[in-house]
Scaffold this motif. Structure first.
Motif, PDB file in Angstrom:
ATOM      1  N   SER A   1      35.561 131.761  52.154  1.00 53.05           N
ATOM      2  CA  SER A   1      36.274 131.719  53.422  1.00 53.05           C
ATOM      3  C   SER A   1      35.807 130.561  54.267  1.00 53.05           C
ATOM      4  N   ALA A   2      34.527 130.283  54.267  1.00 52.20           N
ATOM      5  CA  ALA A   2      33.977 129.158  55.033  1.00 52.20           C
ATOM      6  C   ALA A   2      34.514 127.840  54.495  1.00 52.20           C
ATOM      7  N   LEU A   3      34.590 127.703  53.180  1.00 46.34           N
ATOM      8  CA  LEU A   3      35.120 126.464  52.571  1.00 46.34           C
ATOM      9  C   LEU A   3      36.595 126.292  52.903  1.00 46.34           C
ATOM     10  N   VAL A   4      37.367 127.342  52.896  1.00 50.46           N
ATOM     11  CA  VAL A   4      38.797 127.270  53.213  1.00 50.46           C
ATOM     12  C   VAL A   4      38.965 126.887  54.666  1.00 50.46           C
ATOM     13  N   ASP A   5      38.167 127.469  55.570  1.00 48.02           N
ATOM     14  CA  ASP A   5      38.267 127.121  56.985  1.00 48.02           C
ATOM     15  C   ASP A   5      37.917 125.663  57.203  1.00 48.02           C
ATOM     16  N   GLU A   6      36.880 125.187  56.556  1.00 47.00           N
ATOM     17  CA  GLU A   6      36.468 123.773  56.676  1.00 47.00           C
ATOM     18  C   GLU A   6      37.560 122.844  56.118  1.00 47.00           C
ATOM     19  N   ALA A   7      38.198 123.193  55.010  1.00 48.78           N
ATOM     20  CA  ALA A   7      39.271 122.377  54.411  1.00 48.78           C
ATOM     21  C   ALA A   7      40.476 122.338  55.334  1.00 48.78           C
ATOM     22  N   VAL A   8      40.782 123.461  56.006  1.00 49.93           N
ATOM     23  CA  VAL A   8      41.914 123.490  56.928  1.00 49.93           C
ATOM     24  C   VAL A   8      41.618 122.604  58.114  1.00 49.93           C
ATOM     25  N   ARG A   9      40.397 122.587  58.613  1.00 49.55           N
ATOM     26  CA  ARG A   9      40.025 121.731  59.730  1.00 49.55           C
ATOM     27  C   ARG A   9      40.082 120.239  59.331  1.00 49.55           C
TER      28      ARG A   9
ATOM     29  N   LEU B   1      41.977 118.938  57.052  1.00 53.97           N
ATOM     30  CA  LEU B   1      43.314 118.587  56.564  1.00 53.97           C
ATOM     31  C   LEU B   1      44.006 117.536  57.424  1.00 53.97           C
ATOM     32  N   PRO B   2      43.995 117.611  58.742  1.00 56.14           N
ATOM     33  CA  PRO B   2      44.667 116.554  59.524  1.00 56.14           C
ATOM     34  C   PRO B   2      44.061 115.171  59.265  1.00 56.14           C
ATOM     35  N   LYS B   3      42.780 115.081  59.014  1.00 59.23           N
ATOM     36  CA  LYS B   3      42.149 113.774  58.742  1.00 59.23           C
ATOM     37  C   LYS B   3      42.675 113.197  57.430  1.00 59.23           C
ATOM     38  N   HIS B   4      42.843 114.035  56.418  1.00 56.16           N
ATOM     39  CA  HIS B   4      43.295 113.569  55.095  1.00 56.16           C
ATOM     40  C   HIS B   4      44.792 113.264  55.075  1.00 56.16           C
ATOM     41  N   LEU B   5      45.562 113.877  55.948  1.00 55.28           N
ATOM     42  CA  LEU B   5      47.006 113.640  55.967  1.00 55.28           C
ATOM     43  C   LEU B   5      47.352 112.324  56.653  1.00 55.28           C
ATOM     44  N   ASN B   6      46.496 111.847  57.546  1.00 59.31           N
ATOM     45  CA  ASN B   6      46.769 110.566  58.243  1.00 59.31           C
ATOM     46  C   ASN B   6      46.286 109.468  57.449  1.00 59.31           C
TER      47      ASN B   6
END
Length: 160
Positions: free
Chosen positions: A145-153, A155-160
């Motif tokens: 769950s911690a890894l998923v939360d960190e990946a979601v946070r 995500l905006p950096k990787h999409l730009n």
């Protein structure tokens, strides 16, 4: 001899013949001259008609040669036109074949790109499923769950 009746009959006969012969001779010569003149006129007319016929024959022969020459020119022109049309048709066919080949190459390239995209998507799906399975087996639920939360946070950096 001058005193015999036969002599005077002969002299009278000669004078009669001479008297009749002279006008008859004029009539005969006049008739012969007139006939000769008619024959001459007929010959002149025949000569004129012959010359006209020769002239017409020469004219028709010239027209025939001109017509034959014109027909040959028309045939040559038609041959040249047919050759030009054949060349244009060949060129148009070659252009059409080149366009169709280019279109076929584009379709093949598009199909290759689509297949490559599908393979990548399938590989990504397989990798995600494998990662999820591995993560699920090796990590605990809290850590996952911690890894998923960190990946979601992130995500905006990787999409730009």
């Amino acid at each position: 001899m001058l005193s015999t009746a036969e002599f005077w009959v002969a002299v009278g006969f000669v004078i009669l013949v001479a008297g009749i012969a002279r006008p008859a001779w004029r009539g005969i010569t006049t008739a012969l001259d007139a006939r000769g003149e008619r024959i001459k006129q007929t010959l002149d007319e025949a000569r004129t008609l012959h010359e006209e016929a020769q002239h017409l024959l020469a004219e028709y022969q010239r027209k025939q040669r001109d017509a034959a020459r014109e027909a040959e020119q028309m045939i040559e022109q038609a041959r040249i036109e047919a050759e030009r049309i054949r060349a244009e048709a060949t060129e148009a066919l070659e252009r059409t074949l080149e366009r169709r080949q280019a279109l076929a190459r584009e379709k093949i390239a598009q199909a290759e790109a689509d297949a490559l995209r599908e393979v990548r998507n399938a590989a990504i799906d397989v990798a995600i499923a494998a990662s999820a399975r591995i993560i699920g087996e090796r990590l605990g639920e809290d850590r996952a769950s911690a890894l998923v939360d960190e990946a979601v946070r992130d995500l905006p950096k990787h999409l730009n």
